[in-house]
Motif scaffolding. Structure first.
Motif, short mmCIF file in Angstrom:
data_model
loop_
_atom_site.label_atom_id
_atom_site.label_comp_id
_atom_site.label_asym_id
_atom_site.label_seq_id
_atom_site.Cartn_x
_atom_site.Cartn_y
_atom_site.Cartn_z
N PRO A 1 0.94 -1.28 -0.03
CA PRO A 1 0.07 0.00 -0.14
C PRO A 1 0.93 1.34 0.12
CG PRO A 1 -0.01 -0.94 2.19
CD PRO A 1 0.65 -2.03 1.34
N ASP A 2 2.14 1.01 0.24
CA ASP A 2 3.15 2.35 0.19
C ASP A 2 3.44 2.49 -1.19
OD1 ASP A 2 2.70 1.96 3.06
OD2 ASP A 2 4.67 0.75 3.05
N THR A 3 4.05 3.71 -1.06
CA THR A 3 4.73 4.46 -2.41
C THR A 3 6.21 4.39 -2.34
OG1 THR A 3 3.10 6.04 -2.73
CG2 THR A 3 5.25 6.37 -3.84
N ILE B 1 14.25 -8.03 -1.38
CA ILE B 1 13.08 -8.11 -0.55
C ILE B 1 13.48 -7.91 1.01
CG2 ILE B 1 11.19 -9.76 -0.08
CD1 ILE B 1 10.91 -8.45 -2.67
N THR B 2 14.52 -8.35 1.40
CA THR B 2 14.73 -8.17 2.98
C THR B 2 14.72 -6.64 2.98
OG1 THR B 2 15.87 -10.18 2.88
CG2 THR B 2 16.25 -8.64 4.64
N TRP B 3 15.24 -6.13 2.37
CA TRP B 3 15.69 -4.47 2.77
C TRP B 3 14.17 -3.81 2.56
CZ3 TRP B 3 14.49 0.13 0.36
CH2 TRP B 3 14.95 1.40 0.79
N LEU B 4 13.44 -4.27 1.18
CA LEU B 4 12.04 -3.56 1.09
C LEU B 4 11.17 -4.03 2.42
CD1 LEU B 4 11.71 -4.25 -2.69
CD2 LEU B 4 11.73 -2.05 -1.47
N ASN B 5 11.40 -4.97 2.79
CA ASN B 5 10.26 -5.42 3.95
C ASN B 5 10.57 -4.75 5.19
OD1 ASN B 5 8.17 -7.19 4.20
ND2 ASN B 5 9.47 -8.65 5.52
N GLU B 6 11.90 -4.35 5.35
CA GLU B 6 12.19 -3.49 6.44
C GLU B 6 11.86 -2.20 6.41
OE1 GLU B 6 16.38 -4.06 6.51
OE2 GLU B 6 16.41 -5.95 7.52
N HIS B 7 11.49 -1.57 5.12
CA HIS B 7 11.36 -0.22 5.01
C HIS B 7 9.67 0.04 4.56
CE1 HIS B 7 15.64 -0.21 4.99
NE2 HIS B 7 15.52 1.16 5.58
N ARG C 1 5.68 -1.78 3.77
CA ARG C 1 4.52 -3.10 4.25
C ARG C 1 4.37 -3.95 3.05
NH1 ARG C 1 0.00 0.86 6.03
NH2 ARG C 1 0.60 2.09 4.51
N LEU C 2 5.24 -4.90 2.89
CA LEU C 2 4.92 -5.60 1.47
C LEU C 2 3.94 -6.57 1.84
CD1 LEU C 2 8.58 -6.60 0.28
CD2 LEU C 2 7.13 -4.45 0.03
N THR C 3 2.95 -6.93 0.87
CA THR C 3 2.03 -7.86 1.09
C THR C 3 2.13 -9.04 0.19
OG1 THR C 3 0.57 -6.83 -0.66
CG2 THR C 3 0.23 -6.27 1.92
N GLY C 4 3.09 -8.92 -0.69
CA GLY C 4 3.47 -9.98 -1.58
C GLY C 4 4.62 -9.49 -2.80
N PHE C 5 5.22 -10.40 -3.43
CA PHE C 5 5.97 -10.07 -4.65
C PHE C 5 6.32 -11.28 -5.42
CE2 PHE C 5 9.00 -12.48 -2.01
CZ PHE C 5 9.97 -13.08 -2.92
#
Length: 305
Positions: A232-234, A269-275, A277-281
């Motif tokens: 949901p984030d930009t 993905i690890t970095w993105l998940n820390e910064h 709100r990932l719901t999938g990739f």
């Protein structure tokens, strides 16, 4: 051992080489895509396998033995140029094609009835071919190709002219024939159908093999290190790790990310998940259509240099 083994096949015409040392191995029970732009050599290779043309060099073996004219009875060939005797009745025509392939009349009649029922053409058995629609005629030709249950089937643009409903029905039948043990060589320009039915492919260009392997392997080899992220984030660009690509026209809500050289998917993905709100990739793999165009263009540029 490959069921159909094509080794260093060469075919020359005056002032033109149609095949320049083409090799490919088709495993039994596989649907194998033979791809390439117009003039690449696909039709010449198919004609050599069908014993219509003779190779100038190289060998073609079927089930471990060098092919001879007697092997034609083990092949079902659906050419791109369709052709039926329009004044013949549908049932008689199918039986005739079966008899040409060595079937007894009783077996050909029984198989004809089974296939007509399978394709909802029962009521057309005693109608002349010329009274059928183009799509129905193509179904009749398909039946004539497979009626003798050959171990090797060669389909040249089998979906050409079919509407989506009939194309889907034909796809189901081709997959069923594979599941029953048939080996299928499948020549087409329709890359979507390649992704749906083929396990292996060979791409010809300018008479040579320029790409070969399983569909999955080929897609992995041509991936561009792009992932599609759901959040949901930009997400903002990270120059050292990734850039943001324009959205996919179909999956507009996904954020498409191009990884920088040396960055793997797990670390990103690890970095993105820390910064965020990932719901999938998902990892984005190129379509066979994209790979086809990219490979052919690249080889054409090499040939023009």
């Amino acid at each position: 051992m490959a069921y159909l083994d094509i080794s260093n096949v060469v075919k020359r015409y005056e002032g033109h080489t149609a095949l320049a040392g083409v090799s490919m191995q088709v495993e039994q029970g596989c649907i194998y895509g033979l791809l390439g732009p117009n003039g690449a050599g696909k039709s010449t290779l198919i004609r050599i396998i069908n014993r219509i043309l003779a190779a100038d060099e190289g060998t073609v073996t079927l089930n471990g033995k060098k092919m001879t004219d007697s092997d034609i009875s083990h092949i079902g060939y659906l050419p791109e140029e369709r052709g039926l005797y329009k004044k013949m009745k549908v049932g008689d025509h199918i039986v005739y094609l079966g008899r040409l392939k060595g079937m007894t009349k009783a077996d050909a009649v029984a198989s004809m009835h089974w296939w007509l029922d399978r394709f909802d053409l029962k009521e057309w058995e005693n109608k002349k071919v010329e009274n059928l629609s183009k799509g129905m005629q193509q179904k009749v030709q398909f039946i004539g190709t497979v009626i003798h249950r050959p171990p090797l089937l060669i389909f040249d643009e089998p979906f050409s002219g079919f509407d989506p409903v009939n194309a889907e029905q034909l796809k189901v039948e081709i997959l069923a024939l594979r599941d029953q043990g048939s080996t299928i060589l499948f020549s087409t320009h329709n890359m979507a159908s390649v992704e749906e039915v083929c396990q292996q492919i060979t791409l010809l260009n300018h008479a040579q093999v320029v790409l070969t392997g399983s569909v999955d392997e080929v897609k992995q080899q041509h991936k561009k290190n792009i992932i599609a992220v759901q959040t949901p984030d930009t997400i903002q660009p990270h120059p050292e790790m990734f850039t943001i690509l324009p959205p996919d026209p179909v999956k507009k809500n996904d954020t498409r990310i191009k990884l920088a050289a040396g960055v793997n998917v797990r670390d990103a993905i690890t970095w993105l998940n820390e910064h965020y709100r990932l719901t999938g990739f998902t990892e984005v793999l190129p379509s066979m259509n994209e790979i086809f165009i990219e490979t052919v263009k690249s080889k054409n540029l090499e040939n023009n240099e």
